[in-house]
Design a protein around this motif. Sequence first.
Motif, short mmCIF file in Angstrom:
data_model
loop_
_atom_site.label_atom_id
_atom_site.label_comp_id
_atom_site.label_asym_id
_atom_site.label_seq_id
_atom_site.Cartn_x
_atom_site.Cartn_y
_atom_site.Cartn_z
N LYS B 213 84.01 27.74 28.66
CA LYS B 213 84.19 26.43 29.12
C LYS B 213 84.96 27.05 30.20
O LYS B 213 85.77 27.87 30.25
CB LYS B 213 84.96 25.60 27.98
CG LYS B 213 84.03 24.58 27.57
CD LYS B 213 84.97 23.21 26.77
CE LYS B 213 83.92 22.10 26.82
NZ LYS B 213 84.83 21.02 26.25
N PHE B 224 87.65 19.81 37.19
CA PHE B 224 86.43 19.95 36.24
C PHE B 224 86.74 20.38 34.87
O PHE B 224 87.97 21.23 34.72
CB PHE B 224 85.41 20.80 36.66
CG PHE B 224 84.75 20.33 38.08
CD1 PHE B 224 83.90 19.14 37.77
CD2 PHE B 224 84.96 20.98 39.10
CE1 PHE B 224 83.31 18.86 39.37
CE2 PHE B 224 84.37 20.57 40.32
CZ PHE B 224 83.64 19.34 40.11
N ASP B 226 84.30 21.65 31.74
CA ASP B 226 82.90 21.62 31.33
C ASP B 226 82.57 23.09 31.22
O ASP B 226 83.13 23.94 31.34
CB ASP B 226 82.09 20.79 32.57
CG ASP B 226 81.24 20.03 31.77
OD1 ASP B 226 80.46 20.41 30.66
OD2 ASP B 226 80.56 19.06 32.23
N GLU B 227 81.11 23.00 30.68
CA GLU B 227 80.28 24.50 30.89
C GLU B 227 80.25 25.12 32.12
O GLU B 227 80.25 24.30 33.07
CB GLU B 227 79.13 24.21 30.05
CG GLU B 227 79.10 24.03 28.72
CD GLU B 227 77.72 23.74 28.30
OE1 GLU B 227 76.67 24.19 28.54
OE2 GLU B 227 77.62 22.62 27.53
N LYS B 229 77.97 26.74 33.50
CA LYS B 229 76.87 26.38 34.39
C LYS B 229 77.12 24.88 35.04
O LYS B 229 76.64 24.85 36.29
CB LYS B 229 75.70 26.26 33.62
CG LYS B 229 75.42 27.60 32.99
CD LYS B 229 74.30 27.58 31.96
CE LYS B 229 74.05 28.63 31.12
NZ LYS B 229 74.05 29.88 31.65
N LYS B 230 77.56 24.10 34.40
CA LYS B 230 77.71 22.75 34.96
C LYS B 230 78.77 22.79 35.96
O LYS B 230 78.87 21.93 37.13
CB LYS B 230 78.19 21.51 34.00
CG LYS B 230 77.11 21.58 32.92
CD LYS B 230 76.84 20.05 32.34
CE LYS B 230 75.79 20.16 31.55
NZ LYS B 230 76.12 20.31 29.94
N VAL B 231 79.86 23.31 35.88
CA VAL B 231 80.68 23.26 36.90
C VAL B 231 80.27 24.03 38.32
O VAL B 231 80.33 23.51 39.32
CB VAL B 231 82.19 24.02 36.53
CG1 VAL B 231 82.99 24.47 37.59
CG2 VAL B 231 82.94 23.25 35.43
N SER B 233 77.61 24.31 39.15
CA SER B 233 76.27 23.43 40.00
C SER B 233 77.23 22.65 41.07
O SER B 233 76.52 22.28 42.18
CB SER B 233 75.46 22.54 39.09
OG SER B 233 76.48 21.73 38.56
N HIS B 234 78.49 22.56 41.00
CA HIS B 234 79.20 21.47 42.03
C HIS B 234 79.75 22.51 43.09
O HIS B 234 80.83 22.40 43.39
CB HIS B 234 80.26 20.90 41.24
CG HIS B 234 80.07 19.81 40.27
ND1 HIS B 234 79.58 18.46 40.88
CD2 HIS B 234 79.90 20.13 39.08
CE1 HIS B 234 79.38 17.84 39.50
NE2 HIS B 234 79.69 18.71 38.60
N THR B 249 74.75 32.09 41.53
CA THR B 249 74.52 30.61 41.98
C THR B 249 73.84 30.66 43.14
O THR B 249 73.13 29.62 43.61
CB THR B 249 75.66 29.78 41.64
OG1 THR B 249 75.99 30.17 40.28
CG2 THR B 249 75.46 28.58 41.75
N GLU B 265 70.59 26.69 36.85
CA GLU B 265 72.00 26.99 36.29
C GLU B 265 72.18 28.37 35.98
O GLU B 265 73.11 28.53 35.26
CB GLU B 265 72.07 26.00 35.07
CG GLU B 265 72.04 24.56 35.22
CD GLU B 265 72.41 23.68 34.02
OE1 GLU B 265 72.11 24.37 32.84
OE2 GLU B 265 72.99 22.73 34.30
#
Lengths: 267, 286
Positions: B213, B224, B226-227, B229-231, B233-234, B249, B265
């Motif tokens: 995380k 943020f 979050d995981e 990958k999700k972070v 992506s921003h 990325t 991701e």
Amino acid sequence: MLRDITIGQYYPVSSPLHRLDPRTKLAGTMLYLLSLFMTDRLTGYLIATVFLFTVIRLSRVPFRFMVKGLKAIILLLALSVSFNMFLTPGRELFRLGFISITYEGLFTAAFMAIRLVYLVLGSSIMTLTTTPNALTDGLEKSLGFMKRFGVPVHEIAMMMSIALRFIPILVEETDKIMKAQTARGADFESGGLIKKARAMVPLLVPLFISAFRRALDLSMAMEARCYHGGEGRTKMKPLRYGKNDRIAYVIVIIYFIVMGSTNLLPF
Amino acid sequence: MSLKAEHLTHIYQKGTAMESCALSDISFEIEDGSFVGLIGHTGSGKSTLIQHLNGLIRPTEGTIYYEGEDIFSEGYDLRSLRAKVGLVFQYPEYQLFEQDVLTDVKFGPKNMGASEEEAEKRAVEALKLVGVSEELFKRSPFEISGGQKRRVAIAGVLSMEPRVLILDEPTAGLDPRGRDEILDSIDRLHRERGITIILVSHSMEDVARYADKLMVLDKSRLKFFDEPKKVFSHYRELERMGLSAPQITYLAAGLRKEGIMVDEEISTVGEAKAEILRIINETDKA
């Protein structure tokens, strides 16, 4: 924890006082301190009070912040007040066993206390409105004439500014090491004197090592930039008197003369 | 359960001209056994935040719960909390002070009231965990190499057997090999002992590789949590905060722009390799 130390601290706001030349502030402070010892009349104290509080207002430093510096002299204040109160001979006001309090004693004690408080407030205005570097610059320039008598003015000023610069660094370092050791379960507060002294070892050893390391780094950095003492060294921002400085000098000198002449008054 | 922050706010030197807000209204919950990466620009409040987690500084507002208990409440035993939530500061080698390595590592357990033998046992174990060899045990902590010092200092906190270990940039100033070794031993601690890890880092590659995380701080706020990958992506937003996403990325974004549809991701070299091989195989078949 240690961030609350105010002695010799600079308070970063913008005020006409902050913008004055450090030499003006040095001379002004000197004259102000002298003036406190020139008068023993009530009028003198009144004038000094008005002058001091006007200057405090001008400095835009919160009064609360200044009073913090007074904590350091509470003991001294209490001692000198009680000595003056109990040991001055004169008309007796009242008596408690072998202690007698006189009119004269009460007055001297009160004036003494006011003098001490004003001394500390007055000099803290200078340090609060002048950065340590500006202060040493000012000292170096005003004492420059002593070079002729072989006094190493520049070197002393440089050492002073380095020492001043290191105070916050070492305070911060102490704070950091203290926290790191507290995180390992160290306890700096409880226990008797000996236990407390022993608890300082984990703090002092790393602190000394880091102070030496920083001193070595600094001397290396100074040499890398070809520092060779004050001979022929120029300044990026040489000190220059402005219009405000001249006005300030005139005000302080008038104040000084007025204070000196209060002794001619009956009270 | 475990570590929870509620509306945490911290303002330094409140009420003076030097007043500065280091944390504002931060809430999160860290589960037992997770590996959290904490990232943020210099001055974003990371160091202030982690010092709250074991009660070294008090918040201006809000509080922290450890296993459901408010750690800033009256009478809470902060000292034993500090054994459970271990904190390794930046450049921890500057806190070494004892005559030899082993005695220094014993400092923590002994403060927690462990007996001489118990402290020694824990110290030896902690030193082995971080890979300090036995011949260094009796050496002065001031004459060993920088990387070794760092390990000894980490062992100094590990020897208290914490359940949560917080590390503030443990690899700063180390060479690549020292860095990998330290990170691998932290990862081992996490996997083998189930210790919760909070890792403050500036390296996106490192947090992408180890953390499950990510917590992103920006100008004293939590942006943020979050995981990874999700972070990542921003990444445009991360860039605005003076941060970035891992190189991979960007590679994935570049490939997609060229019409090669890799998974958006992916963030580590390993994932990229698998993904690119998958696509090559697919095109071969087609």
